[in-house]
Design a protein around this motif. Structure first.
Motif, PDB file in Angstrom:
ATOM      1  N   THR A  34       0.837  -1.192   0.000  1.00 45.81           N
ATOM      2  CA  THR A  34       0.000   0.000   0.000  1.00 45.81           C
ATOM      3  C   THR A  34       0.877   1.248   0.000  1.00 45.81           C
ATOM      4  O   THR A  34       2.107   1.172   0.073  1.00 45.81           O
ATOM      5  CB  THR A  34      -0.907   0.031   1.239  1.00 45.81           C
ATOM      6  OG1 THR A  34      -0.083   0.240   2.410  1.00 45.81           O
ATOM      7  CG2 THR A  34      -1.674  -1.273   1.395  1.00 45.81           C
ATOM      8  N   ALA A  75      -3.057   0.270  -4.160  1.00 46.84           N
ATOM      9  CA  ALA A  75      -2.161  -0.772  -3.667  1.00 46.84           C
ATOM     10  C   ALA A  75      -1.749  -1.645  -4.844  1.00 46.84           C
ATOM     11  O   ALA A  75      -2.408  -1.652  -5.895  1.00 46.84           O
ATOM     12  CB  ALA A  75      -2.848  -1.616  -2.594  1.00 46.84           C
ATOM     13  N   SER A 120      -7.225   0.856  -1.382  1.00 47.05           N
ATOM     14  CA  SER A 120      -6.801  -0.060  -0.327  1.00 47.05           C
ATOM     15  C   SER A 120      -7.962  -0.452   0.590  1.00 47.05           C
ATOM     16  O   SER A 120      -7.737  -1.082   1.627  1.00 47.05           O
ATOM     17  CB  SER A 120      -5.686   0.578   0.513  1.00 47.05           C
ATOM     18  OG  SER A 120      -4.528   0.775  -0.258  1.00 47.05           O
ATOM     19  N   VAL A 125       0.301  -7.704   3.937  1.00 50.47           N
ATOM     20  CA  VAL A 125       0.049  -6.315   3.533  1.00 50.47           C
ATOM     21  C   VAL A 125       1.091  -5.440   4.219  1.00 50.47           C
ATOM     22  O   VAL A 125       1.205  -5.435   5.448  1.00 50.47           O
ATOM     23  CB  VAL A 125      -1.371  -5.869   3.924  1.00 50.47           C
ATOM     24  CG1 VAL A 125      -1.609  -4.427   3.464  1.00 50.47           C
ATOM     25  CG2 VAL A 125      -2.411  -6.803   3.318  1.00 50.47           C
TER      26      VAL A 125
END
Length: 220
Positions: free
Chosen positions: A57, A65, A128, A155
């Motif tokens: 991200t 992202a 995102s 992530v």
């Protein structure tokens, strides 16, 4: 040598042998920790291997992202990456080739492709939303022949060594055609009259074919 002395000698030798290893582990743990990379998701199905997979991200966890990974094809025929689905993401992943065209991405036979980074194909999420920093989110890679390959990338924000693969890398500002500077400054388009070339082509010299008239000949 008595039994007690022998036991003492053995204990001393063991202590001297173990101590350096213990010290090395203690001293090295911090330095090794500094170099530990986050665990990357990887899996293998048939001739395909997906390694170093992450969902990256913007640094603050918002905005677009990207899904980054290295895909290896050990088969004798090319494979097409036809789509990627991230569980929980509110947006669809958009695949774009290195040539800038949207659509499937080819993984050549006995070759590999890196998703993300300058000059590489990309897998972009326009938002995102539904993606949480630090989570491991189930992600499905769809291939033309192999089918679905599932793994759970972490992530992570686009900082440090992840920065070159973040969503901001894909933005390439366009250069307006009218905004480009002229090859020649406008002030040099015309030269002073005295510096204009004559018809002979020599700068600053009157043309040879031009002769003064009788009225212009100075009187003696």
């Amino acid at each position: 040598m008595s039994r007690s002395l022998r036991r003492g000698a053995v204990a001393a030798v063991l202590a001297l042998t173990v101590a350096p290893f213990a010290a090395a582990c203690g001293a090295g743990s911090d330095s090794q920790t500094l170099q530990v990379q986050p665990n990357s998701a990887a899996t293998s199905v048939g001739n395909l291997k997906v390694q170093n997979a992450f969902i990256i991200t913007e640094p603050n966890g918002t905005g677009p992202a990207t899904v980054t990974a290295r895909i290896f094809n050990n088969g004798s025929s090319p494979e097409q990456l036809t789509g990627i689905t991230v569980e929980g993401a509110a947006q669809q992943v958009k695949l774009t080739g290195a040539d800038g065209k949207s659509g499937s991405i080819t993984i050549p036979a006995n070759g590999s492709v890196t998703l993300g980074g300058s000059g590489n194909p990309t897998a972009m999420l326009s938002s995102s939303q539904g993606i949480v920093l630090g989570n491991f989110q189930s992600t499905v890679f769809n291939f033309s022949s192999t089918g679905q390959v599932t793994l759970s990338p972490q992530v992570t924000p686009a900082t440090h060594y992840f920065q070159p693969f973040g969503p901001g890398v894909e933005v390439t500002p366009s250069t307006p055609a009218s905004g480009a500077p002229s090859a020649h400054p406008s002030g040099s388009a015309s030269a002073p009259a005295s510096a204009k070339p004559g018809t002979s082509g020599k700068p600053g010299t009157p043309g040879e074919s031009v002769s003064p008239s009788a009225s212009e000949t100075p009187l003696r």
